[in-house]
Enzyme design. Structure first.
Site, PDB file in Angstrom:
ATOM      1  N   HIS A 217       0.810  -1.212   0.000  1.00  0.00           N
ATOM      2  CA  HIS A 217       0.000   0.000   0.000  1.00  0.00           C
ATOM      3  C   HIS A 217       0.846   1.267   0.000  1.00  0.00           C
ATOM      4  CE1 HIS A 217      -4.227  -1.454   0.626  1.00  0.00           C
ATOM      5  NE2 HIS A 217      -3.530  -2.574   0.773  1.00  0.00           N
ATOM      6  N   LYS A 245     -13.485  -9.310  -9.312  1.00  0.00           N
ATOM      7  CA  LYS A 245     -12.517 -10.078 -10.111  1.00  0.00           C
ATOM      8  C   LYS A 245     -11.880 -11.167  -9.257  1.00  0.00           C
ATOM      9  CE  LYS A 245      -9.398  -9.022 -13.914  1.00  0.00           C
ATOM     10  NZ  LYS A 245      -8.794  -7.922 -14.672  1.00  0.00           N
ATOM     11  N   ASP A 246     -11.552 -10.837  -8.003  1.00  0.00           N
ATOM     12  CA  ASP A 246     -10.998 -11.835  -7.090  1.00  0.00           C
ATOM     13  C   ASP A 246     -12.009 -12.937  -6.797  1.00  0.00           C
ATOM     14  OD1 ASP A 246      -8.545 -10.673  -6.914  1.00  0.00           O
ATOM     15  OD2 ASP A 246      -8.864  -9.714  -4.971  1.00  0.00           O
ATOM     16  N   GLU A 289       8.093 -33.541  -0.834  1.00  0.00           N
ATOM     17  CA  GLU A 289       6.881 -33.142  -1.530  1.00  0.00           C
ATOM     18  C   GLU A 289       7.249 -32.419  -2.821  1.00  0.00           C
ATOM     19  OE1 GLU A 289       4.315 -34.735  -0.569  1.00  0.00           O
ATOM     20  OE2 GLU A 289       3.047 -33.319   0.525  1.00  0.00           O
TER      21      GLU A 289
END
Length: 415
Positions: A217, A245-246, A289
């Site tokens: 920010h 949009k998110d 992993e």
């Protein structure tokens, strides 16, 4: 911009709370109508919020799972089976947590590669980039220790192999390994330490994420063009434009996540981890992993143990130098024709390292891993600085608004 005396803020309860604790106005400034955002952000910018969603999923499911887990070598494996078989929806929670880790890394890897493509690490966003890398390192530590907790064969031997790497460090290596183990082998003290840290680190990640958002920010989001906003005409409020949009991105992500959760919950894991840990039986092929495989390939590509460890950690630490290694003044690869090609090659190399890391360290697998390792470091230490000096970027648009009105097409002219 929204008026705090109208709409939502006109609600008497909201006004009463806001007067005493300005939480709503703070949120509005962070992710609401008071937060101006470049008007040309595309869906690649969704993955920051998706990573945040994954973090919330991991913390919530982890808190519930820990109510039923027993961090003891004689009971850990059985307690996981108890969660899967006896706890109401325990199978769902466990699969959400296990596959959620993979989803988290997918979101973060895409988020990192988006930053590499659009130059989000360049001034004045260096600290934003550094904080993101710190989050990535904390994620890796958390995921590694979490993988040990089921106390299956791959958990035990993965912990043994990875912690033993520190013994390669001169003078202090052996004491570090002994401290990590809590003794002279991977045993109950090791499991207890890993359990404690695995539970703690996600909350540390939350703290660094808040700093990450604060740094974001300070100068605002980068954008696909890589140019600064010139005024209000280049910006739109975050809400409702990017919240919607998110939301679309979250919907697509949940469909993707649900496929693994309900149809292929063990696809991203290893079958040996469904065998209780046995210190007397070594698995034929020890692999971590999938999200650790590129770094595992780099580690094994060097014959010397210390050299492999240094290169493995160097593969991550070199990213901290990226703002200075990239000598180009243009941020976005959209306007850098040579760098764009190098980026594609680098992406293929990273996929190659992931593939080679899951294969035995022999034959042509090892050759591919070594070639990819050499290119990985050459990309940052040689190609990026050199290309930035002689590359002729395309002409940048005068403003975001100009590019948006013209269809956001990259001009064909030279700078």
């Amino acid at each position: 911009m929204a008026d705090n005396n109208s709409g939502f803020f006109a609600n008497p309860l909201v006004k009463w709370i806001e007067y005493r604790l300005p939480v709503f106005s703070t949120l509005d400034h962070m992710v609401g109508t008071q937060y101006p955002t470049p008007k040309n952000l595309n869906y690649w910018w969704n993955f920051g919020s998706l990573a945040g969603l994954c973090l919330v999923i991991q913390i919530v499911t982890g808190i519930v799972l820990v109510m039923h887990y027993t961090p003891h070598t004689s009971m850990a494996f059985d307690s996981v089976e108890h969660i899967m078989r006896d706890v109401n929806y325990g199978w769902l929670l466990r699969y959400m947590h296990a596959n959620g880790a993979s989803m988290f890394f997918i979101a973060v890897y895409i988020h990192i590669f988006r930053g590499l493509y659009y130059g989000s690490y360049k001034a004045p966003r260096e600290l934003l980039w550094f904080l993101g890398l710190i989050i990535f390192l904390l994620m890796m530590a958390t995921a590694f220790m979490g993988y040990v907790l089921p106390w299956g064969q791959m958990s035990f031997w993965g912990a043994t192999v990875i912690t033993n790497l520190f013994s390669a460090i001169p003078l202090v290596g052996e004491p570090i390994v002994t401290w990590l183990w809590g003794g002279f082998s991977v045993d109950n003290p090791t499991l207890n330490r890993f359990f404690s840290l695995h539970y703690l680190l996600p909350f540390v990640i939350v703290g660094v994420v808040l700093l990450h958002i604060l740094a974001l920010h300070q100068h605002g989001s980068n954008n696909p063009l890589g140019i600064d906003t010139k005024g209000p005409q280049d910006r739109i409020p975050f809400h409702p434009y990017y919240t919607i949009k998110d939301a679309v991105g979250v919907g697509a992500f949940l469909i993707f996540f649900s496929f693994f959760l309900f149809y292929a919950p063990n696809m991203l894991g290893h079958p040996d981890n469904y065998i209780p840990a046995n210190p007397l039986v070594t698995p034929e092929h020890i692999v971590p992993e999938w999200y650790f495989l590129p770094f595992y390939a780099i580690l094994r590509s060097v014959p010397d143990k210390l050299g492999g460890v240094l290169l493995m950690f160097g593969a991550i630490l070199i990213l901290f130098l990226l703002p200075w290694l990239d000598t180009s003044k243009v941020r976005s690869a959209k306007f850098r024709p040579i760098y764009k090609q190098l980026y594609v090659i680098f992406l293929i190399v990273c996929v190659g390292l992931t593939w080679a890391g899951g294969k035995p360290a022999e034959g042509y697998y090892l050759i591919i891993a070594r070639v990819c390792t050499v290119y990985y470091f050459a990309h940052f230490l040689i190609l990026l600085p050199v290309v930035g000096w002689f590359e002729k970027p395309l002409k940048l648009p005068a403003s975001i608004s100009e590019a948006v009105l013209k269809g956001d097409a990259a001009p064909a002219g030279k700078a």
